[in-house]
Write a protein that holds these residues in place. Structure first.
Motif, mmCIF file in Angstrom:
data_model
loop_
_atom_site.group_PDB
_atom_site.id
_atom_site.type_symbol
_atom_site.label_atom_id
_atom_site.label_comp_id
_atom_site.label_asym_id
_atom_site.label_seq_id
_atom_site.Cartn_x
_atom_site.Cartn_y
_atom_site.Cartn_z
ATOM 1 N N LYS A 202 0.916 -1.188 0.128
ATOM 2 C CA LYS A 202 -0.007 0.174 -0.037
ATOM 3 C C LYS A 202 0.829 1.166 -0.160
ATOM 4 C CE LYS A 202 -3.096 2.454 3.313
ATOM 5 N NZ LYS A 202 -2.133 3.489 3.674
ATOM 6 N N PRO A 203 0.567 2.398 -0.737
ATOM 7 C CA PRO A 203 1.578 3.573 -0.658
ATOM 8 C C PRO A 203 1.346 3.945 0.851
ATOM 9 C CG PRO A 203 -0.754 3.888 -1.519
ATOM 10 C CD PRO A 203 -0.622 2.563 -1.478
ATOM 11 N N ASP A 204 2.452 4.562 1.434
ATOM 12 C CA ASP A 204 2.344 4.969 2.715
ATOM 13 C C ASP A 204 1.817 6.431 2.900
ATOM 14 O OD1 ASP A 204 3.250 4.935 5.296
ATOM 15 O OD2 ASP A 204 5.051 5.899 5.061
ATOM 16 N N VAL A 205 0.599 6.414 2.552
ATOM 17 C CA VAL A 205 -0.331 7.423 2.741
ATOM 18 C C VAL A 205 -1.553 6.923 3.541
ATOM 19 C CG1 VAL A 205 0.571 8.681 0.583
ATOM 20 C CG2 VAL A 205 -1.660 7.291 0.480
ATOM 21 N N VAL A 206 -2.316 8.244 4.061
ATOM 22 C CA VAL A 206 -3.617 7.835 4.813
ATOM 23 C C VAL A 206 -4.670 7.810 3.664
ATOM 24 C CG1 VAL A 206 -4.952 8.647 6.639
ATOM 25 C CG2 VAL A 206 -2.593 8.688 6.952
ATOM 26 N N PHE A 207 -5.357 6.795 3.553
ATOM 27 C CA PHE A 207 -6.600 6.714 2.641
ATOM 28 C C PHE A 207 -7.741 7.242 3.183
ATOM 29 C CE2 PHE A 207 -5.478 3.059 -0.138
ATOM 30 C CZ PHE A 207 -4.433 3.516 -0.781
ATOM 31 N N PHE A 208 -8.643 7.768 2.535
ATOM 32 C CA PHE A 208 -10.043 8.273 3.197
ATOM 33 C C PHE A 208 -10.621 7.132 4.119
ATOM 34 C CE2 PHE A 208 -9.361 11.454 -0.088
ATOM 35 C CZ PHE A 208 -10.208 12.439 0.461
ATOM 36 N N GLY A 209 -11.085 7.355 5.120
ATOM 37 C CA GLY A 209 -11.565 6.089 5.843
ATOM 38 C C GLY A 209 -10.685 5.603 6.915
ATOM 39 N N GLU A 210 -9.439 6.025 6.666
ATOM 40 C CA GLU A 210 -8.256 5.660 7.524
ATOM 41 C C GLU A 210 -7.932 6.750 8.576
ATOM 42 O OE1 GLU A 210 -3.790 3.495 6.763
ATOM 43 O OE2 GLU A 210 -4.820 4.428 5.308
ATOM 44 N N ALA A 211 -7.489 6.341 9.708
ATOM 45 C CA ALA A 211 -6.862 6.943 10.934
ATOM 46 C C ALA A 211 -5.529 7.686 10.404
ATOM 47 C CB ALA A 211 -7.186 6.566 12.378
#
Length: 301
Positions: A202-211
């Motif tokens: 997974k890209p090391d980014v905060v997806f929508f819906g993720e804390a």
């Protein structure tokens, strides 16, 4: 947490109007101790669209959610195909005048820190140091099983080798580096696993819906506590991940200044909102402070 993009905010009529007066921004920076909070709007002049401004990508594109990515292999195939193509363009983006002005302010000791909601790395590319990437960075990839971090360029090379001839034409590129492709265009795309354990990447980014990681939130809250004022650049502040810092600053009696062409959810907490293009506004501010940008003294406006 980054909320699902469908839970949008609509400006109300009781918000204070925008202005073109940059003097409060100049005054805050001349005093020093300014904490910058930037959003997608600061990168639009680098060719990266924002989510909610005029022509924003949410009008045609729903970003991947963490729940969909982790639960559905087909969703991951679709994401990585679109993101792999988008990375070719996204990775070539260069800092604009707004990024360079922020770096110049930092270089002259006027900032106490910087928080960005962006995942494009353009603040660092412009020379800013110690930027807190609230939502992570597309330049890194993480394995959801073993936690190994690896460079995005390494994954890009592996995906190129696994998908020789993958050259679809995208309808557009979005702020998260995701290209607009149809299901037919991504049907035969091959996703590669973690080289350490074979897990899901997974890209090391905060997806929508993720804390957002709690430690990162705590770091940002500490920066707000230490700052003399908060300068918001190019963010609609629609979701709580950024708005909470505006509320914290205002609640502590610290001046909040916003530079954003459109109304924001934080306007009611702000001393002012300057409704000017960011590159123009920040270069003008630099000129009034006699701060060189790009090695040249900016022209005062």
């Amino acid at each position: 947490m980054r909320m699902r993009p469908t839970l949008s905010w609509t400006p109300t009529e009781d918000l204070p109007p925008g202005t073109t007066d940059l003097e409060p921004v100049v005054e805050a920076l001349s005093t020093g101790g300014v904490l910058v909070l930037s959003g997608a709007g600061i990168s639009t002049e680098s060719g990266i669209p924002d989510y909610r401004g005029e022509g924003g990508s949410l009008s045609r594109h729903t970003p991947m959610t963490y729940q969909d990515f982790t639960a559905d292999a087909q969703a991951r195939r679709r994401y990585w195909a679109r993101s792999h193509l988008g990375w070719r363009t996204f990775g070539r983006a260069r800092p604009n005048a707004g990024h360079r002005a922020v770096a110049a302010f930092e270089g002259h000791g006027l900032l106490s820190g910087a928080i960005t909601q962006n995942v494009d790395g353009l603040h660092q590319a412009a020379g800013s140091e110690g930027v807190v990437e609230l939502h992570g960075s597309l330049a890194r990839v993480v394995c959801l099983s073993c936690g190994t971090l690896s460079p995005r360029r390494e994954l890009a090379r592996r995906l190129e080798e696994a998908n020789v001839g993958f050259e679809p034409v995208a309808a557009g590129i979005n702020p998260d580096g995701d290209a607009d492709l149809t299901d037919d265009q991504v049907r035969d795309f091959h996703v590669v696993p973690c080289t350490v354990c074979g897990g899901v990447l997974k890209p090391d980014v905060v997806f929508f819906g993720e804390a957002v990681p709690p430690s990162r939130v705590a770091q940002c809250r500490a920066l707000v506590s230490e700052a003399a004022s908060l300068l918001v650049l190019g963010s609609s502040l629609t979701v709580m991940s950024g708005l909470r810092f505006v509320r914290q600053a205002a609640g502590a009696g610290k001046p909040v200044l916003i530079v954003n062409r459109d109304a924001t959810r934080g306007d009611r907490y702000a001393l002012t909102r300057v409704a000017l293009p960011l590159g123009t506004a920040l270069t003008t501010v630099a000129g009034r402070l006699d701060i060189p940008v790009d090695g040249q003294t900016a022209q005062a406006g």
